[in-house]
Motif scaffolding. Sequence first.
Motif, PDB file in Angstrom:
ATOM      1  N   PHE A 136       0.837  -1.203   0.000  1.00 53.51           N
ATOM      2  CA  PHE A 136       0.000   0.000   0.000  1.00 53.51           C
ATOM      3  C   PHE A 136       0.871   1.252   0.000  1.00 53.51           C
ATOM      4  O   PHE A 136       0.610   2.202  -0.744  1.00 53.51           O
ATOM      5  N   ALA A 137       1.905   1.266   0.853  1.00 49.02           N
ATOM      6  CA  ALA A 137       2.782   2.440   0.935  1.00 49.02           C
ATOM      7  C   ALA A 137       3.476   2.701  -0.391  1.00 49.02           C
ATOM      8  O   ALA A 137       3.563   3.846  -0.853  1.00 49.02           O
ATOM      9  N   GLU A 138       3.975   1.647  -1.028  1.00 54.96           N
ATOM     10  CA  GLU A 138       4.658   1.806  -2.312  1.00 54.96           C
ATOM     11  C   GLU A 138       3.710   2.330  -3.384  1.00 54.96           C
ATOM     12  O   GLU A 138       4.051   3.230  -4.153  1.00 54.96           O
ATOM     13  N   THR A 139       2.499   1.769  -3.429  1.00 52.10           N
ATOM     14  CA  THR A 139       1.513   2.206  -4.415  1.00 52.10           C
ATOM     15  C   THR A 139       1.085   3.647  -4.173  1.00 52.10           C
ATOM     16  O   THR A 139       0.972   4.451  -5.111  1.00 52.10           O
ATOM     17  N   PHE A 140       0.874   3.995  -2.903  1.00 49.56           N
ATOM     18  CA  PHE A 140       0.451   5.344  -2.536  1.00 49.56           C
ATOM     19  C   PHE A 140       1.456   6.384  -3.039  1.00 49.56           C
ATOM     20  O   PHE A 140       1.089   7.359  -3.711  1.00 49.56           O
ATOM     21  N   HIS A 141       2.714   6.185  -2.730  1.00 45.47           N
ATOM     22  CA  HIS A 141       3.715   7.183  -3.088  1.00 45.47           C
ATOM     23  C   HIS A 141       4.019   7.176  -4.586  1.00 45.47           C
ATOM     24  O   HIS A 141       4.362   8.220  -5.152  1.00 45.47           O
ATOM     25  N   TRP A 142       3.881   6.032  -5.232  1.00 45.17           N
ATOM     26  CA  TRP A 142       4.062   6.005  -6.686  1.00 45.17           C
ATOM     27  C   TRP A 142       2.977   6.833  -7.370  1.00 45.17           C
ATOM     28  O   TRP A 142       3.256   7.621  -8.289  1.00 45.17           O
ATOM     29  N   LEU A 143       1.733   6.666  -6.923  1.00 47.96           N
ATOM     30  CA  LEU A 143       0.632   7.432  -7.505  1.00 47.96           C
ATOM     31  C   LEU A 143       0.801   8.925  -7.241  1.00 47.96           C
ATOM     32  O   LEU A 143       0.571   9.760  -8.125  1.00 47.96           O
ATOM     33  N   MET A 144       1.213   9.282  -6.033  1.00 54.61           N
ATOM     34  CA  MET A 144       1.389  10.695  -5.717  1.00 54.61           C
ATOM     35  C   MET A 144       2.503  11.310  -6.549  1.00 54.61           C
ATOM     36  O   MET A 144       2.396  12.456  -6.994  1.00 54.61           O
ATOM     37  N   LYS A 145       3.558  10.573  -6.782  1.00 61.79           N
ATOM     38  CA  LYS A 145       4.679  11.097  -7.557  1.00 61.79           C
ATOM     39  C   LYS A 145       4.290  11.300  -9.017  1.00 61.79           C
ATOM     40  O   LYS A 145       4.736  12.251  -9.669  1.00 61.79           O
ATOM     41  N   HIS A 146       3.449  10.412  -9.558  1.00 61.15           N
ATOM     42  CA  HIS A 146       3.110  10.479 -10.977  1.00 61.15           C
ATOM     43  C   HIS A 146       1.831  11.271 -11.260  1.00 61.15           C
ATOM     44  O   HIS A 146       1.593  11.659 -12.402  1.00 61.15           O
ATOM     45  N   LEU A 147       1.018  11.510 -10.232  1.00 61.50           N
ATOM     46  CA  LEU A 147      -0.237  12.220 -10.449  1.00 61.50           C
ATOM     47  C   LEU A 147      -0.273  13.598  -9.800  1.00 61.50           C
ATOM     48  O   LEU A 147      -1.107  14.427 -10.175  1.00 61.50           O
ATOM     49  N   ALA A 148       0.607  13.848  -8.823  1.00 61.69           N
ATOM     50  CA  ALA A 148       0.507  15.104  -8.080  1.00 61.69           C
ATOM     51  C   ALA A 148       1.822  15.870  -8.021  1.00 61.69           C
ATOM     52  O   ALA A 148       1.979  16.910  -8.654  1.00 61.69           O
ATOM     53  N   LEU A 149       2.786  15.366  -7.260  1.00 63.16           N
ATOM     54  CA  LEU A 149       4.042  16.082  -7.044  1.00 63.16           C
ATOM     55  C   LEU A 149       5.193  15.263  -7.615  1.00 63.16           C
ATOM     56  O   LEU A 149       5.665  14.310  -6.993  1.00 63.16           O
ATOM     57  N   SER A 150       5.655  15.651  -8.771  1.00 61.02           N
ATOM     58  CA  SER A 150       6.701  14.884  -9.446  1.00 61.02           C
ATOM     59  C   SER A 150       8.066  15.045  -8.787  1.00 61.02           C
ATOM     60  O   SER A 150       8.975  14.248  -9.041  1.00 61.02           O
ATOM     61  N   ASN A 151       8.224  16.067  -7.932  1.00 57.39           N
ATOM     62  CA  ASN A 151       9.534  16.322  -7.330  1.00 57.39           C
ATOM     63  C   ASN A 151       9.710  15.697  -5.956  1.00 57.39           C
ATOM     64  O   ASN A 151      10.706  15.955  -5.279  1.00 57.39           O
ATOM     65  N   ILE A 152       8.765  14.875  -5.502  1.00 60.20           N
ATOM     66  CA  ILE A 152       8.963  14.178  -4.231  1.00 60.20           C
ATOM     67  C   ILE A 152       9.873  12.978  -4.465  1.00 60.20           C
ATOM     68  O   ILE A 152       9.903  12.412  -5.553  1.00 60.20           O
ATOM     69  N   PRO A 153      10.629  12.558  -3.451  1.00 59.76           N
ATOM     70  CA  PRO A 153      11.532  11.419  -3.636  1.00 59.76           C
ATOM     71  C   PRO A 153      10.758  10.107  -3.748  1.00 59.76           C
ATOM     72  O   PRO A 153       9.610   9.996  -3.301  1.00 59.76           O
ATOM     73  N   ASP A 154      11.394   9.121  -4.337  1.00 57.25           N
ATOM     74  CA  ASP A 154      10.786   7.800  -4.440  1.00 57.25           C
ATOM     75  C   ASP A 154      10.700   7.164  -3.050  1.00 57.25           C
ATOM     76  O   ASP A 154      11.522   7.428  -2.170  1.00 57.25           O
ATOM     77  N   GLY A 155       9.696   6.305  -2.886  1.00 55.61           N
ATOM     78  CA  GLY A 155       9.614   5.524  -1.655  1.00 55.61           C
ATOM     79  C   GLY A 155       8.822   6.143  -0.540  1.00 55.61           C
ATOM     80  O   GLY A 155       8.518   5.494   0.450  1.00 55.61           O
ATOM     81  N   GLY A 156       8.506   7.424  -0.635  1.00 61.05           N
ATOM     82  CA  GLY A 156       7.718   8.069   0.401  1.00 61.05           C
ATOM     83  C   GLY A 156       8.576   8.514   1.586  1.00 61.05           C
ATOM     84  O   GLY A 156       9.725   8.094   1.747  1.00 61.05           O
ATOM     85  N   PHE A 157       8.007   9.352   2.422  1.00 56.50           N
ATOM     86  CA  PHE A 157       8.760   9.875   3.564  1.00 56.50           C
ATOM     87  C   PHE A 157       7.815  10.481   4.592  1.00 56.50           C
ATOM     88  O   PHE A 157       6.770  11.023   4.255  1.00 56.50           O
ATOM     89  N   ASP A 158       8.178  10.348   5.851  1.00 58.26           N
ATOM     90  CA  ASP A 158       7.540  11.110   6.921  1.00 58.26           C
ATOM     91  C   ASP A 158       8.555  11.395   8.036  1.00 58.26           C
ATOM     92  O   ASP A 158       8.190  11.587   9.186  1.00 58.26           O
TER      93      ASP A 158
END
Length: 318
Positions: A136-158
Amino acid sequence: MPKLSVIIPCYFNEDNIPITVPELIANEANFPAGLTFEYVFVDDGSRDNTLQALLRARAQYPDRVRVVELVGNVGSYNAIVAGMAHTTGDCMAVITADMQDPPELMVQMYDYWLKGFKLVIGNRQDREETGLTKKFAETFHWLMKHLALSNIPDGGFDFVFFDRQVRDDVVRMQERNSNVFYLMVWLGYAYVNIPYVRRKREVGKSRWTVQKKIKLFIDSLLSFSYFPIRAISVAGIGLGTIALLYGLYVIGLKIFEPQGPAGWTALMVVVLFVSAFQMIALGVIGEYVWRGMDAARNRPLYVVKSLYGADATPVVSR
């Protein structure tokens, strides 16, 4: 020397606190001498003994630990904003109370801050967790990177380290139904990305439910992307084209084959399909409208019940 404020949101973390606090204190030895510390724990409406555990930690380290008790549960991101609003440091970090993120990474983050970077991100290169949580985490951040913010790093972060100027920007915005970490990237400051492997949770049970994950995805997507609205427009154009072609087909059939089939089945399929699309479109538009109304009401993101240690004097590391 500067002052470092570490913000730790807490929700049902009574078993974590006795482990987390000593680990954070021990990590101070890795920093340069003279740096001052404060740890701002935010109790996000926990209904267990998290607050009592935090007050015991404060009694043990009164010169370092501060506690912000919220009236009710407002979500970890709003709790983080509450913690940010009550910090006094020159630089700040956000870390989870379950210690899945390595606190020793903050030393490297601090070095980058000294070099002038106002935002340092620790992104999850990999995670020790398995199964649906990881997927879920991988899918979530992949979608956000490709649909919303292209400049966020891969893999997600908090796990982030940032300057007081970033803190002031985020607190001033009072963004609702959003993602505070993505908001820091959206501000546009140049950042450094440090990959790491996130640990598996060893103590306690995660309260990050599927419902909360889905809400976070919807909030994040709608806050930083117009993709849902654009998708409705594209789908509408596509359906309109199909309807036009089908209409020409029906007219031609009526002209050249007057005794042809009535086409009731095909008509019902089209009606049901278009109706379903309309309901989905209204739902997406409704999400945007609700968020606009929520912002217009201007209700507070959180309500503070009690503050413990607001006047604490920071200790100097040795």
